[in-house]
Design a protein around this motif. Sequence first.
Motif, mmCIF file in Angstrom:
data_model
loop_
_atom_site.group_PDB
_atom_site.id
_atom_site.type_symbol
_atom_site.label_atom_id
_atom_site.label_comp_id
_atom_site.label_asym_id
_atom_site.label_seq_id
_atom_site.Cartn_x
_atom_site.Cartn_y
_atom_site.Cartn_z
ATOM 1 N N MET A 167 0.816 -1.288 0.112
ATOM 2 C CA MET A 167 0.016 0.002 -0.055
ATOM 3 C C MET A 167 0.869 1.218 -0.048
ATOM 4 S SD MET A 167 -1.360 0.493 3.960
ATOM 5 C CE MET A 167 -2.534 -1.158 3.952
ATOM 6 N N LYS A 168 0.344 2.488 -0.562
ATOM 7 C CA LYS A 168 1.071 3.582 -0.470
ATOM 8 C C LYS A 168 1.292 3.977 0.958
ATOM 9 C CE LYS A 168 -0.731 5.211 -5.008
ATOM 10 N NZ LYS A 168 -1.453 6.322 -5.675
ATOM 11 N N GLN A 169 2.547 4.622 1.268
ATOM 12 C CA GLN A 169 2.557 5.125 2.616
ATOM 13 C C GLN A 169 2.235 6.605 2.655
ATOM 14 O OE1 GLN A 169 3.692 2.825 5.112
ATOM 15 N NE2 GLN A 169 3.191 1.584 3.195
ATOM 16 N N SER A 170 1.767 7.207 1.683
ATOM 17 C CA SER A 170 1.385 8.546 1.643
ATOM 18 C C SER A 170 0.550 8.849 0.615
ATOM 19 C CB SER A 170 2.422 9.650 1.744
ATOM 20 O OG SER A 170 3.167 9.792 0.585
ATOM 21 N N ILE A 171 -0.512 9.489 0.382
ATOM 22 C CA ILE A 171 -1.421 9.779 -0.748
ATOM 23 C C ILE A 171 -1.489 11.398 -0.687
ATOM 24 C CG2 ILE A 171 -3.959 9.488 -1.535
ATOM 25 C CD1 ILE A 171 -3.893 6.663 -0.316
ATOM 26 N N THR A 172 -1.424 11.782 -1.852
ATOM 27 C CA THR A 172 -1.344 13.156 -2.181
ATOM 28 C C THR A 172 -2.309 13.730 -3.131
ATOM 29 O OG1 THR A 172 0.884 13.332 -1.481
ATOM 30 C CG2 THR A 172 -0.027 15.280 -2.690
ATOM 31 N N THR A 173 -3.248 14.494 -3.061
ATOM 32 C CA THR A 173 -3.690 15.392 -4.286
ATOM 33 C C THR A 173 -3.438 16.741 -4.341
ATOM 34 O OG1 THR A 173 -5.521 13.890 -4.516
ATOM 35 C CG2 THR A 173 -6.104 15.758 -5.383
ATOM 36 N N SER A 174 -3.070 17.372 -5.191
ATOM 37 C CA SER A 174 -2.563 18.754 -5.219
ATOM 38 C C SER A 174 -2.988 19.217 -6.635
ATOM 39 C CB SER A 174 -1.337 19.166 -4.744
ATOM 40 O OG SER A 174 -0.383 18.451 -5.720
ATOM 41 N N ARG A 175 -2.999 20.744 -6.642
ATOM 42 C CA ARG A 175 -3.373 21.414 -7.923
ATOM 43 C C ARG A 175 -2.614 22.881 -8.074
ATOM 44 N NH1 ARG A 175 -4.789 16.888 -8.674
ATOM 45 N NH2 ARG A 175 -6.621 16.174 -9.814
ATOM 46 N N ARG A 208 -9.511 3.952 0.844
ATOM 47 C CA ARG A 208 -10.536 2.905 1.085
ATOM 48 C C ARG A 208 -10.346 1.793 -0.291
ATOM 49 N NH1 ARG A 208 -13.838 7.313 2.068
ATOM 50 N NH2 ARG A 208 -14.655 7.355 -0.182
ATOM 51 N N THR A 209 -9.679 2.533 -1.298
ATOM 52 C CA THR A 209 -9.661 1.396 -2.447
ATOM 53 C C THR A 209 -8.281 -0.069 -2.005
ATOM 54 O OG1 THR A 209 -10.101 2.962 -4.087
ATOM 55 C CG2 THR A 209 -8.559 1.250 -4.812
ATOM 56 N N GLN A 210 -7.398 0.843 -1.422
ATOM 57 C CA GLN A 210 -6.322 -0.267 -0.672
ATOM 58 C C GLN A 210 -6.376 -0.634 0.679
ATOM 59 O OE1 GLN A 210 -2.810 2.080 -1.057
ATOM 60 N NE2 GLN A 210 -2.627 2.976 1.127
ATOM 61 N N HIS A 211 -7.708 -0.467 1.065
ATOM 62 C CA HIS A 211 -8.317 -1.107 2.318
ATOM 63 C C HIS A 211 -7.393 -0.626 3.559
ATOM 64 C CE1 HIS A 211 -10.988 -3.445 0.072
ATOM 65 N NE2 HIS A 211 -9.700 -4.224 -0.542
ATOM 66 N N SER A 212 -7.004 0.728 3.693
ATOM 67 C CA SER A 212 -6.028 1.377 4.419
ATOM 68 C C SER A 212 -6.954 2.543 5.139
ATOM 69 C CB SER A 212 -5.030 1.724 4.061
ATOM 70 O OG SER A 212 -5.217 2.524 2.791
ATOM 71 N N ALA A 213 -6.110 3.241 6.331
ATOM 72 C CA ALA A 213 -6.592 4.229 6.928
ATOM 73 C C ALA A 213 -5.429 5.085 7.420
ATOM 74 C CB ALA A 213 -7.354 3.721 8.174
ATOM 75 N N LYS A 267 1.021 8.296 7.567
ATOM 76 C CA LYS A 267 0.829 7.257 8.642
ATOM 77 C C LYS A 267 -0.181 6.524 8.284
ATOM 78 C CE LYS A 267 3.056 9.865 12.609
ATOM 79 N NZ LYS A 267 2.988 10.168 14.036
ATOM 80 N N ILE A 268 -0.062 6.079 7.132
ATOM 81 C CA ILE A 268 -1.228 4.995 6.616
ATOM 82 C C ILE A 268 -1.011 3.646 7.084
ATOM 83 C CG2 ILE A 268 -2.070 3.905 4.475
ATOM 84 C CD1 ILE A 268 -1.392 6.672 2.930
ATOM 85 N N ILE A 269 -2.136 2.861 7.426
ATOM 86 C CA ILE A 269 -1.998 1.802 8.079
ATOM 87 C C ILE A 269 -3.202 0.782 7.376
ATOM 88 C CG2 ILE A 269 -0.960 2.259 10.154
ATOM 89 C CD1 ILE A 269 -3.815 2.057 11.475
ATOM 90 N N PRO A 270 -3.050 -0.542 7.456
ATOM 91 C CA PRO A 270 -4.113 -1.478 7.189
ATOM 92 C C PRO A 270 -5.428 -0.924 7.947
ATOM 93 C CG PRO A 270 -2.222 -2.676 7.269
ATOM 94 C CD PRO A 270 -1.860 -1.306 7.930
ATOM 95 N N ASP A 271 -6.700 -1.121 7.345
ATOM 96 C CA ASP A 271 -7.812 -0.894 8.111
ATOM 97 C C ASP A 271 -8.307 -1.806 9.256
ATOM 98 O OD1 ASP A 271 -8.628 -3.008 6.283
ATOM 99 O OD2 ASP A 271 -10.017 -1.704 5.210
#
Length: 420
Positions: free
Chosen positions: A240-248, A276-281, A346-350
């Motif tokens: 799973m990704k360890q960080s998720i970013t959206t920017s513009r 949620r797609t990668q079942h994480s929080a 700080k992404i972890i499995p859900d």
Amino acid sequence: MFALCDCNNFFVSCERVFRPDLEGKPVVVLSGNDGCVVSRSNEAKALGIPMGAPLYQIRSIVDQAGVVCFSSNFSLYGDLSDRVMSILRQHTMRFEQYSIDEGFITIDHIPAAEQKTYCERIVRAIKQGVGVPVSMGIAPTKTLAKVASKYAKKFKGYHGVCVIRTDEQRVKALHDFEIGDVWGIGRKAKAKLLSAGITTALQFAERPAAFAQNLLHKPGLLTWQELHGQDVIDITQLPMKQSITTSRTFAHALTEQSVLEEQIANFCAHCARQLRTQHSACQQLLVYAHTSSFRSDITQHYLNEIVTLPVATANTPELVNYALAALRRAYRPGALYKKAGVVLLKIIPDSAVVPDLFDTKDREKDSRLQRVLDHIDDRHGKRAILLGAQLPSDAEVYKTEHKSPLYTTDLRDIITVKAQ
């Protein structure tokens, strides 16, 4: 056996579905704010237009060769992608979508001698039913199927489908296949392999397994095994990704707080869906916005707020509330914000979320509601249901001078046919 379906020049192909007059003409699709080239037709590639080129740098080519430019129209691309994937699901017992324009199917239920013909029928069905051209690669592993699909796309003699079944076919396919084009070989891995004198997939495959593991660790070993015909990669189990970013970056600097809040809410919602797609929080989020560092005539301001959550979550309304509260704390009235974004950290499995004794939220109820909302979005199109904070304002935030109509997702843009 796996078959990978890969849409050809997907964004450009989507634009051509409703513009058949553009067949055979150079076409490019641009990134946000009409910045860089993110998709090219074969004709545009032949003109030497590179992927990622800023529009201003290729302006002379565009003008001289009559290149048609489109702004990104992700509502259209997403809808046509759903239609392609729906056809693929009808032809297999197991389907795995890998990206907006790629999906794997298993075809073990089809006799080996008929698999190529079977996939050629799928290629025709997608072209006839959706209008998007696709290529398919058949092989015993996903990595080899990706290799085969690239040959199917490159050489017309394969009629849209290339098969790698025998060891002789595998060696022949890997012999001239550039190492950087192998699925799983990223930029850093490519640099290491090139330093070791490895330029092709076959050269990598001919090295011992220990070499692959020592140089590229476990991911490299998995790729090496796949190139040898061993099915070891499950895309649902990729790290799973360890960080998720959206920017513009905005077309014009934003000064109104309500408009900036709308953008932050949308960024946060997009990140939450990926969680949620990668079942994480996530346990932490970062909200940032800043003025243009290229302007010396304005007061600079860098908004940078980190929020640590009491309980890790992937719930969109909860994350949006935290993000907007952080924005409001640091927002400076009158600042000319040129870029903004949200980063989930700080992404972890859900399954590893630890409850808080003093938590007052009914998280099971929130999860059920979120699943229903996601189901509605999946069925009726993304952004079918929005939070109040996401409602679009009248402000022109992004530059989209070349955007095509929303042919399939907005009744106001439905195509009109005139009968003579």
